[in-house]
Design a protein around this motif. Structure first.
Motif, PDB file in Angstrom:
ATOM      1  N   THR A  46      11.658   2.335   2.356  1.00  0.00           N
ATOM      2  CA  THR A  46      11.213   1.048   2.891  1.00  0.00           C
ATOM      3  C   THR A  46      11.273   0.964   4.419  1.00  0.00           C
ATOM      4  OG1 THR A  46      13.432   0.132   2.552  1.00  0.00           O
ATOM      5  CG2 THR A  46      11.815  -0.209   0.788  1.00  0.00           C
ATOM      6  N   SER A  47      11.188   2.097   5.079  1.00  0.00           N
ATOM      7  CA  SER A  47      11.102   2.085   6.546  1.00  0.00           C
ATOM      8  C   SER A  47      10.583   3.443   7.012  1.00  0.00           C
ATOM      9  CB  SER A  47      12.469   1.794   7.183  1.00  0.00           C
ATOM     10  OG  SER A  47      13.273   2.957   7.224  1.00  0.00           O
ATOM     11  N   ASN A  48      10.433   3.571   8.310  1.00  0.00           N
ATOM     12  CA  ASN A  48      10.062   4.867   8.872  1.00  0.00           C
ATOM     13  C   ASN A  48      11.286   5.651   9.314  1.00  0.00           C
ATOM     14  OD1 ASN A  48      10.716   3.206  11.008  1.00  0.00           O
ATOM     15  ND2 ASN A  48       9.115   3.984  12.377  1.00  0.00           N
ATOM     16  N   GLY A  49      12.459   5.224   8.859  1.00  0.00           N
ATOM     17  CA  GLY A  49      13.699   5.920   9.185  1.00  0.00           C
ATOM     18  C   GLY A  49      14.034   6.992   8.164  1.00  0.00           C
ATOM     19  N   HIS A  50      15.100   7.712   8.426  1.00  0.00           N
ATOM     20  CA  HIS A  50      15.525   8.809   7.551  1.00  0.00           C
ATOM     21  C   HIS A  50      17.043   8.820   7.449  1.00  0.00           C
ATOM     22  CE1 HIS A  50      11.451  10.492   7.679  1.00  0.00           C
ATOM     23  NE2 HIS A  50      11.468  10.231   8.982  1.00  0.00           N
ATOM     24  N   GLY A  63       5.571  -1.302   7.712  1.00  0.00           N
ATOM     25  CA  GLY A  63       4.396  -0.452   7.643  1.00  0.00           C
ATOM     26  C   GLY A  63       4.250   0.294   6.338  1.00  0.00           C
ATOM     27  N   TRP A  64       5.354   0.606   5.664  1.00  0.00           N
ATOM     28  CA  TRP A  64       5.289   1.298   4.372  1.00  0.00           C
ATOM     29  C   TRP A  64       4.562   0.461   3.325  1.00  0.00           C
ATOM     30  CZ3 TRP A  64       7.289  -0.899  -0.053  1.00  0.00           C
ATOM     31  CH2 TRP A  64       8.116  -2.017   0.141  1.00  0.00           C
ATOM     32  N   LEU A  77      13.624   0.268  13.774  1.00  0.00           N
ATOM     33  CA  LEU A  77      12.770   0.818  12.727  1.00  0.00           C
ATOM     34  C   LEU A  77      11.645  -0.138  12.354  1.00  0.00           C
ATOM     35  CD1 LEU A  77      15.480   2.308  10.325  1.00  0.00           C
ATOM     36  CD2 LEU A  77      14.126   3.521  12.055  1.00  0.00           C
ATOM     37  N   ASP A  78      10.603   0.424  11.769  1.00  0.00           N
ATOM     38  CA  ASP A  78       9.505  -0.356  11.196  1.00  0.00           C
ATOM     39  C   ASP A  78       9.797  -0.505   9.702  1.00  0.00           C
ATOM     40  OD1 ASP A  78       7.195  -1.385  10.124  1.00  0.00           O
ATOM     41  OD2 ASP A  78       5.862   0.162  10.909  1.00  0.00           O
ATOM     42  N   ARG A 134      -0.697  -2.317   6.184  1.00  0.00           N
ATOM     43  CA  ARG A 134      -0.965  -2.451   7.617  1.00  0.00           C
ATOM     44  C   ARG A 134      -0.685  -3.854   8.120  1.00  0.00           C
ATOM     45  NH1 ARG A 134      -6.686   0.800   8.664  1.00  0.00           N
ATOM     46  NH2 ARG A 134      -5.912   2.896   8.125  1.00  0.00           N
ATOM     47  N   ALA A 165       2.843  -3.958   9.418  1.00  0.00           N
ATOM     48  CA  ALA A 165       3.329  -2.885  10.293  1.00  0.00           C
ATOM     49  C   ALA A 165       4.084  -3.479  11.477  1.00  0.00           C
ATOM     50  CB  ALA A 165       2.164  -2.040  10.786  1.00  0.00           C
ATOM     51  N   GLU A 210      14.304   6.038   3.676  1.00  0.00           N
ATOM     52  CA  GLU A 210      12.946   6.562   3.586  1.00  0.00           C
ATOM     53  C   GLU A 210      11.960   5.661   2.853  1.00  0.00           C
ATOM     54  OE1 GLU A 210      15.393  10.141   4.539  1.00  0.00           O
ATOM     55  OE2 GLU A 210      15.649   8.331   3.350  1.00  0.00           O
TER      56      GLU A 210
END
Length: 248
Positions: free
Chosen positions: A63-67, A85-86, A81-82, A89, A92, A61
């Motif tokens: 350092t990425s848009n993953g979970h 972006g965290w 994963l990105d 911009r 991203a 969570e």
């Protein structure tokens, strides 16, 4: 005691340039290089299918848009994963990095790498073995730039020692816990990498007597860097690649 050869630079960029760019990504390594750094620290762990990739946390969570737990995901899942972006911009869409991709960057520039083995809880020994074996494979054609393998977890360093005994190892210490000296000796480490506040003249004398090189993390203030240089440290890990100009 005569110290073993130590090829590494004094200044080491923490997680690439992990404050000015998203940590543990190729973008961070490129930014560190742009500021003149020739050595980087990174965190390595295993995907569910055994790929060595870069991530500090157990979970995705921060350092990425993953979970969820990163080590429970396959590399195919992780690679989508990105990881930028965290941060901002400007980064991203920056993908996660594998150890193989970082090795290519370091070897192309003839730079050095400090690989911190950062296992998913419960996979300490296996992570150490796999990361060390992969590092040995990746650097087989550049033996003068071998990476330094480090970990807070003795089990991971044991795995590294079993899989690639010729790769240099270092024990990370946040506190001087009971038995750390014997553990470091048993693991045949070449270096101690300590929280900067731990370093004082008695610890320096002990390390020198044992033949251990001395590194400190994470040093972001000039007064702290000056104190550690005065103590004779061999490596300083910093986030502030914009503040400290590395020198040979």
């Amino acid at each position: 005691m005569a110290l073993p050869p130590w090829p590494y630079p004094l200044w080491i960029a923490h997680r690439g340039a992990g404050k000015l760019a998203p940590e543990n990504t190729l973008a961070a390594f490129r930014l560190g290089a742009a500021h003149g750094y020739r050595m980087y620290e990174c965190d390595a762990k295993l995907s569910a299918d055994g790929v060595v990739f870069l991530l500090h946390d157990t979970t995705l969570e921060r350092t990425s848009n993953g979970h969820g737990v990163a080590g429970e995901r396959t590399w195919t899942e992780l690679s989508r994963l990105d990881a930028g972006g965290w941060h901002s911009r400007a980064f991203a869409g920056e993908p996660p990095a594998t150890l193989a991709s970082v090795a290519r960057h370091c070897q192309a520039n003839r730079h050095w790498l400090n690989i911190e083995i950062k296992p998913t809880p419960g996979a300490e020994l296996e992570t150490g073995r796999v990361v060390a074996a992969e590092a040995q494979r990746l650097w087989v054609h550049q033996p003068d730039r071998l990476p330094l393998l480090t970990s807070f977890r003795p089990e991971s360093l044991l795995g590294a020692k079993q899989a690639a005994p010729d790769l240099p190892r270092g024990l990370l210490l946040d506190t001087l816990w009971s038995g750390w000296e014997a553990q470091a000796a048993d693991l045949q480490v070449q270096a101690l990498i300590c929280n900067q506040a731990l370093w004082d003249r008695p610890l320096v004398r002990l390390a020198r007597a044992q033949g251990w090189r001395m590194l400190a993390y994470t040093v972001n203030d000039e007064w702290a860097a000056e104190r550690l240089i005065d103590l004779g440290l061999d490596g300083i890990i910093t986030d502030r690649v914009d503040l400290f100009a590395p020198v040979s």
